[in-house]
Structures are given as C-alpha cells and as structure tokens.
Scaffold this motif. Sequence first.
Motif, mmCIF file in Angstrom:
data_model
loop_
_atom_site.group_PDB
_atom_site.id
_atom_site.type_symbol
_atom_site.label_atom_id
_atom_site.label_comp_id
_atom_site.label_asym_id
_atom_site.label_seq_id
_atom_site.Cartn_x
_atom_site.Cartn_y
_atom_site.Cartn_z
ATOM 1 N N GLN A 77 -0.526 -12.612 -2.650
ATOM 2 C CA GLN A 77 -1.982 -12.757 -2.759
ATOM 3 C C GLN A 77 -2.363 -13.971 -3.602
ATOM 4 O O GLN A 77 -3.280 -14.716 -3.256
ATOM 5 N N ILE A 78 -1.657 -14.187 -4.704
ATOM 6 C CA ILE A 78 -1.948 -15.344 -5.546
ATOM 7 C C ILE A 78 -1.644 -16.631 -4.791
ATOM 8 O O ILE A 78 -2.404 -17.605 -4.830
ATOM 9 N N SER A 79 -0.530 -16.629 -4.075
ATOM 10 C CA SER A 79 -0.142 -17.800 -3.290
ATOM 11 C C SER A 79 -1.203 -18.127 -2.237
ATOM 12 O O SER A 79 -1.551 -19.294 -2.024
ATOM 13 N N GLU A 80 -1.744 -17.097 -1.600
ATOM 14 C CA GLU A 80 -2.803 -17.295 -0.594
ATOM 15 C C GLU A 80 -4.069 -17.863 -1.229
ATOM 16 O O GLU A 80 -4.696 -18.768 -0.674
ATOM 17 N N LEU A 81 -4.430 -17.340 -2.398
ATOM 18 C CA LEU A 81 -5.619 -17.865 -3.086
ATOM 19 C C LEU A 81 -5.451 -19.347 -3.416
ATOM 20 O O LEU A 81 -6.377 -20.143 -3.243
ATOM 21 N N LEU A 82 -4.263 -19.711 -3.873
ATOM 22 C CA LEU A 82 -4.003 -21.105 -4.247
ATOM 23 C C LEU A 82 -4.055 -22.042 -3.047
ATOM 24 O O LEU A 82 -4.483 -23.190 -3.152
ATOM 25 N N SER A 83 -3.616 -21.546 -1.899
ATOM 26 C CA SER A 83 -3.599 -22.392 -0.698
ATOM 27 C C SER A 83 -4.968 -22.453 -0.006
ATOM 28 O O SER A 83 -5.303 -23.449 0.645
ATOM 29 N N GLN A 84 -5.777 -21.398 -0.176
ATOM 30 C CA GLN A 84 -7.056 -21.318 0.537
ATOM 31 C C GLN A 84 -8.233 -21.892 -0.238
ATOM 32 O O GLN A 84 -9.247 -22.273 0.350
ATOM 33 N N TYR A 85 -8.101 -21.945 -1.568
ATOM 34 C CA TYR A 85 -9.248 -22.352 -2.389
ATOM 35 C C TYR A 85 -8.842 -23.387 -3.442
ATOM 36 O O TYR A 85 -7.698 -23.409 -3.892
ATOM 37 N N ASP A 86 -9.811 -24.181 -3.831
ATOM 38 C CA ASP A 86 -9.627 -25.130 -4.932
ATOM 39 C C ASP A 86 -10.067 -24.411 -6.209
ATOM 40 O O ASP A 86 -11.264 -24.315 -6.491
ATOM 41 N N LEU A 87 -9.122 -23.901 -6.985
ATOM 42 C CA LEU A 87 -9.441 -23.000 -8.094
ATOM 43 C C LEU A 87 -9.146 -23.619 -9.456
ATOM 44 O O LEU A 87 -8.256 -24.464 -9.592
ATOM 45 N N ASP A 88 -9.905 -23.136 -10.452
ATOM 46 C CA ASP A 88 -9.628 -23.467 -11.848
ATOM 47 C C ASP A 88 -8.926 -22.301 -12.551
ATOM 48 O O ASP A 88 -8.074 -22.508 -13.398
ATOM 49 N N VAL A 89 -9.315 -21.094 -12.178
ATOM 50 C CA VAL A 89 -8.800 -19.926 -12.897
ATOM 51 C C VAL A 89 -8.791 -18.686 -11.998
ATOM 52 O O VAL A 89 -9.650 -18.535 -11.123
ATOM 53 N N ILE A 90 -7.795 -17.814 -12.220
ATOM 54 C CA ILE A 90 -7.700 -16.523 -11.523
ATOM 55 C C ILE A 90 -7.675 -15.423 -12.576
ATOM 56 O O ILE A 90 -6.931 -15.508 -13.558
ATOM 57 N N TYR A 91 -8.489 -14.403 -12.368
ATOM 58 C CA TYR A 91 -8.465 -13.219 -13.233
ATOM 59 C C TYR A 91 -7.816 -12.064 -12.474
ATOM 60 O O TYR A 91 -8.190 -11.777 -11.331
ATOM 61 N N ILE A 92 -6.837 -11.442 -13.105
ATOM 62 C CA ILE A 92 -6.161 -10.287 -12.508
ATOM 63 C C ILE A 92 -6.546 -9.046 -13.302
ATOM 64 O O ILE A 92 -6.222 -8.941 -14.490
ATOM 65 N N GLU A 93 -7.267 -8.130 -12.660
ATOM 66 C CA GLU A 93 -7.576 -6.843 -13.316
ATOM 67 C C GLU A 93 -6.530 -5.829 -12.865
ATOM 68 O O GLU A 93 -6.465 -5.462 -11.689
ATOM 69 N N THR A 94 -5.698 -5.401 -13.800
ATOM 70 C CA THR A 94 -4.615 -4.478 -13.475
ATOM 71 C C THR A 94 -5.112 -3.038 -13.459
ATOM 72 O O THR A 94 -6.211 -2.743 -13.923
ATOM 73 N N THR A 95 -4.278 -2.139 -12.960
ATOM 74 C CA THR A 95 -4.582 -0.714 -13.094
ATOM 75 C C THR A 95 -4.428 -0.338 -14.561
ATOM 76 O O THR A 95 -3.799 -1.056 -15.347
ATOM 77 N N GLY A 96 -4.963 0.812 -14.921
ATOM 78 C CA GLY A 96 -4.865 1.257 -16.307
ATOM 79 C C GLY A 96 -3.463 1.604 -16.746
ATOM 80 O O GLY A 96 -3.205 1.793 -17.940
ATOM 81 N N VAL A 97 -2.531 1.698 -15.800
ATOM 82 C CA VAL A 97 -1.168 2.107 -16.162
ATOM 83 C C VAL A 97 -0.163 0.987 -15.887
ATOM 84 O O VAL A 97 1.020 1.231 -15.701
#
Length: 311
Positions: A77-97
């Motif tokens: 998913q991160i790789s796809e975001l990097l290839s599809q968009y010109d990004l400055d930052v990615i935020y990953i919200e994890t599960t609580g566990v």
Amino acid sequence: MPIVEINILSGFLGSGKTTLLQKILEKEQRKGKNVAVVMNEMGQISIDSDSVPKDMPLKELLNGCVCCTLSDKLEVQISELLSQYDLDVIYIETTGVAHPVEVLDTCLSPLLAKKVRIHSIITLLDAVCWMERKKLKIPLQKLIAEQVKHADLIVLNKIDCISKKSQKSIEEELRSINPTGKVIPAEFANIDINTVISLQTKERGEYEKVHAIQHLHMKTYVHTFLHPISEKLFEEFLRTMPDTIYRIKGYIRFIGIPDTFLFQYAYGMPFQTKSGLKMKNTLVFIGDNLDHNKLQKTLCNIEKNSMQLGH
C-alpha cells in the motif's frame, strides 16, 4: 525522487488516535503539504476512514494488524501511494494492538528504505487506562508499555478524567520508561500540532515482541442494526458490558431521533456525538475471546424489543 516522511500513530484501543489524526491532517493541509493516510482496522469494515478528507489519498487495511498479519500488504500500500501521488508525508494510524516498532520495520523494507524516512512514532495514551492497566492481561500490559517506550512523542490524553496528582505520577512513570520521548498532557487530543510536525526522530532501542493477536485471543465482531433502536435498551446493554470488551465504535440511530450518532466506547465509558452523516447502523466490537453468538443474540433482541416499543 524526494524522500517521503512517515509518521506512525500508535496507542491502545480508544486512546484518541483518530481525533489527533484529524487535527494533524487539518494543519498539514493548511501548510500546503501533500499528505496520504494509511488506516488499519482489526475489523472487516472501517469506521474511522470518514475522518480523512475526501480529497486526501487513503489506503485501508482491514481485518488484521499491520505489524504482523498485514505487514506485507502495508508494504504494498505504501509503495502504491508513492508511485501514484507526489507526497510529502504519510500518516499510518495503527490498530490499538499494534507494536509501533514492528510497523516501523515494515516501512523500512528493501522496497521502501530509499524512498521514505521515519519521521516519528506518536503514541496516544489514555490516562485512565494507564492507571488501571494492571486489570488487563499481562501481554496487553506489556504492549502498552512498549508503545510508550518507543515513542518520540507521548500524548497523555484524557487528563480531565484524572487528578493533578495522578497526572504528575503518570508523567514520572512515562519518563522512567522513555527518558528521551516528549510527554504532552492533553484533553480530547488537543495539542500544539507544530510539536508533532517538528519532532526529531530518536534512536530505537531493543523491543519486546508482544502482540495482542498472537498472545491473546483478541477478536472483532461487526453488527449492523436494520432499524433504529431504543436508546434506553442500548444504555442498559452497555451497563452489562464485560471488561473483556475493550472497544466499541461505529454509527448508531435511536428511535425518535433523526440524527445518526458516531458512537465510541472504551474502558467502560461510552461517548456519542452527532455525525452529520447517513451511515449504516453498524458497530464494531473489539475484545478478548468475544462470544460472537451471544453478542449477536443480545443485539438482535435489543432490535426486536426496540421495534415492539416503537409501536
């Protein structure tokens, strides 16, 4: 190709991660940053994705945890975001566990290592949960401590629910576990967002592999009501909630009230706000050894009895 920063939002169930994420995203957008979000939910459906602006790139990872069962999918998913968009930052919200360092390890895979930089691990900590953590099973106690230990920033949330003396005591405990992390007390995840954006990454120490899905019997149950239900019956149901159910979140409608409510429940404390959205009446339960059949039967009875009261 510019290096994209990654921020990992960690914290146990119900600590306030999504609330903080919303505030951060608003600030980043005002600064003109190109931002993407990866949201991970243990359940089969996503409740919190509505908190992400519609025009912002979003990837969802459902029915598992990014730090173990879904680690390969997170990488994709991160790789796809990097290839599809010109990004400055990615935020990953994890599960609580999730263990934040294991998420970090996935982000630094050979596929991604030269494209991203881990900017920070931010851990949200529910002050009441921390005070009562001894009631949790040992692996969960360890997990929460690990989430604190490896954070660059610890947001001690919900301090309005504890005394000043308790707050001071907790802050001392947190600094003994994590001497280099920054501790910020907060109510409703209200902090100076510039503190997050300007964080300096620290060196990561050794970490203990503790994960609730592997070491406990953490499960999810998703229930959809077909009709609005009785608020009174629902409140009675919440009062009987076993302490093995750590978190409930979703959307709910009550008889006689036109609004749809965003419902949250953590550590015995329910909270609901008008959502302004027309959503399915769906709740996600997260807990230890959930009895799916019992929950389903109980909730179906609430709906059935609600309809009889409605007539």
